[in-house]
Design an enzyme around this catalytic site. Structure first.
Site, mmCIF file in Angstrom:
data_model
loop_
_atom_site.group_PDB
_atom_site.id
_atom_site.type_symbol
_atom_site.label_atom_id
_atom_site.label_comp_id
_atom_site.label_asym_id
_atom_site.label_seq_id
_atom_site.Cartn_x
_atom_site.Cartn_y
_atom_site.Cartn_z
ATOM 1 N N CYS A 20 28.483 16.539 43.030
ATOM 2 C CA CYS A 20 29.582 16.720 42.072
ATOM 3 C C CYS A 20 29.175 17.926 41.241
ATOM 4 O O CYS A 20 28.011 18.024 40.816
ATOM 5 C CB CYS A 20 29.709 15.477 41.190
ATOM 6 S SG CYS A 20 30.747 15.719 39.726
ATOM 7 N N ASP A 80 38.408 22.869 38.305
ATOM 8 C CA ASP A 80 37.711 21.588 38.390
ATOM 9 C C ASP A 80 38.394 20.663 37.377
ATOM 10 O O ASP A 80 39.260 21.104 36.608
ATOM 11 C CB ASP A 80 36.220 21.789 38.040
ATOM 12 C CG ASP A 80 35.434 20.483 38.071
ATOM 13 O OD1 ASP A 80 35.657 19.679 38.997
ATOM 14 O OD2 ASP A 80 34.599 20.255 37.169
ATOM 15 N N HIS A 130 29.641 18.692 38.333
ATOM 16 C CA HIS A 130 29.165 18.403 36.973
ATOM 17 C C HIS A 130 27.653 18.096 36.958
ATOM 18 O O HIS A 130 26.992 18.318 35.940
ATOM 19 C CB HIS A 130 29.869 17.162 36.403
ATOM 20 C CG HIS A 130 31.233 17.419 35.846
ATOM 21 N ND1 HIS A 130 32.329 17.629 36.637
ATOM 22 C CD2 HIS A 130 31.669 17.482 34.562
ATOM 23 C CE1 HIS A 130 33.392 17.793 35.864
ATOM 24 N NE2 HIS A 130 33.018 17.714 34.594
HETATM 25 N N1 DGL Z 1 33.241 18.016 39.212
HETATM 26 C C1 DGL Z 1 33.972 17.235 40.111
HETATM 27 C C2 DGL Z 1 33.324 17.038 41.435
HETATM 28 O O1 DGL Z 1 32.641 17.942 41.875
HETATM 29 C C3 DGL Z 1 34.893 16.169 39.596
HETATM 30 C C4 DGL Z 1 34.293 15.072 38.828
HETATM 31 C C5 DGL Z 1 35.327 14.152 38.262
HETATM 32 O O2 DGL Z 1 36.253 14.615 37.610
HETATM 33 O O3 DGL Z 1 35.205 12.934 38.480
HETATM 34 O O4 DGL Z 1 33.474 16.047 42.104
#
Ligand code: DGL
Length: 261
Positions: A184, A7, A186
């Protein structure tokens, strides 16, 4: 089985957490590509290139059998190319859980939180067109620029992050959204704050477990017998908040810096 997972940063560890609950007899190698984070405001071409570089590295350095793209943004940009280029690999991507959200909603109003790149992508638009167009469901899409950075810096529990989330969520709260897709990897790290701002009257859809199950299913088809121990090695391409990593994993795992990216 050797599995490469990556990621842009900490987010994919929410997927690793789910994998640790399900997968046995495997070596997991995780790359947090923090040098290029956040992915969500980068172009399709840039995100595709980061993904291909990481995949090549995993193949050459760790001889992986499976690749988990633990990132919605990288999946939308690169999964098709990855499948074409690496037919020998088991490849599992991350897609916003729009389908389970549509099944779960009572009010017919579903919020989708994701990065700007994910919401703009053709792949996401196709997913939504297939699942929601012509149905009674209304989707409220919201890009959350800046949220990944707050999470990376372990600043979720601050007034600043609360204010950002309130700005994105107040409309959803007022209109009666009862289900929110965390599009996402995160965002599960901000789940408690999101739930609070929705007055705890919301189902939050995460995808970590579905990804772990999908990986296990595909691996078992290829003879993986899922017993034995599981190891986790962490790498980063830039700086990373080690405290936040340990907090997520419940232990302190050494993190190795890779300089070649
Ligand atoms: N964790 C990521 C996602 O699922 C990427 C977030 C990012 O770097 O903007 O989209």
């Amino acid at each position: 089985m050797k599995v490469g997972v990556f990621d842009s940063g900490l987010g994919g560890l929410t997927v690793v957490q789910a994998m640790r609950g399900l997968i046995k007899g495997a070596e997991i190698h995780y790359i947090a590509d923090t040098k290029h984070a956040p992915y969500g405001d980068k172009s399709h071409e840039e995100i595709l290139q980061y993904t291909l570089d990481i995949t090549e590295y995993f193949i050459k350095r760790h001889n992986i059998d499976a690749l988990v793209v633990a990132c919605n943004t990288a999946t939308t940009a690169a999964i098709k190319t990855l499948r074409e280029r690496y037919p020998q690999l088991i490849i599992v991507g991350t897609e916003p859980g729009v389908k389970p959200a549509i099944e779960a909603t009572q009010s017919g109003k579903v919020g989708i939180l994701a990065t700007p790149a994910t919401l703009k992508s053709e792949k996401y638009q196709q997913l939504v067109d297939t699942l929601a167009s012509g149905s009674e469901i209304t989707l409220y899409e919201q890009a959350c620029p800046g949220l990944v950075e707050q999470i990376e810096q372990d600043l979720v529990d601050t007034e600043e992050t609360r204010g950002m989330l309130e700005g994105w969520l107040c409309g959803m709260r007022e209109t009666g959204v009862d289900t929110i897709v965390l599009g996402c990897t995160h965002y599960p790290l901000a789940a408690e704050r999101i739930s609070e701002l929705m007055n705890h009257r919301v189902s939050l859809i995460h995808t970590g477990e579905a990804i772990a199950k999908r990986l296990l299913g595909l691996a078992q088809k290829q003879g993986h017998c899922n017993n034995g121990s599981l190891s986790l090695s962490l790498y980063t391409t830039g700086s990373i908040n080690k405290k936040a990593v340990s907090k997520m994993l419940g232990e302190s795992v050494p993190i190795q810096k890779i300089d070649r990216f």
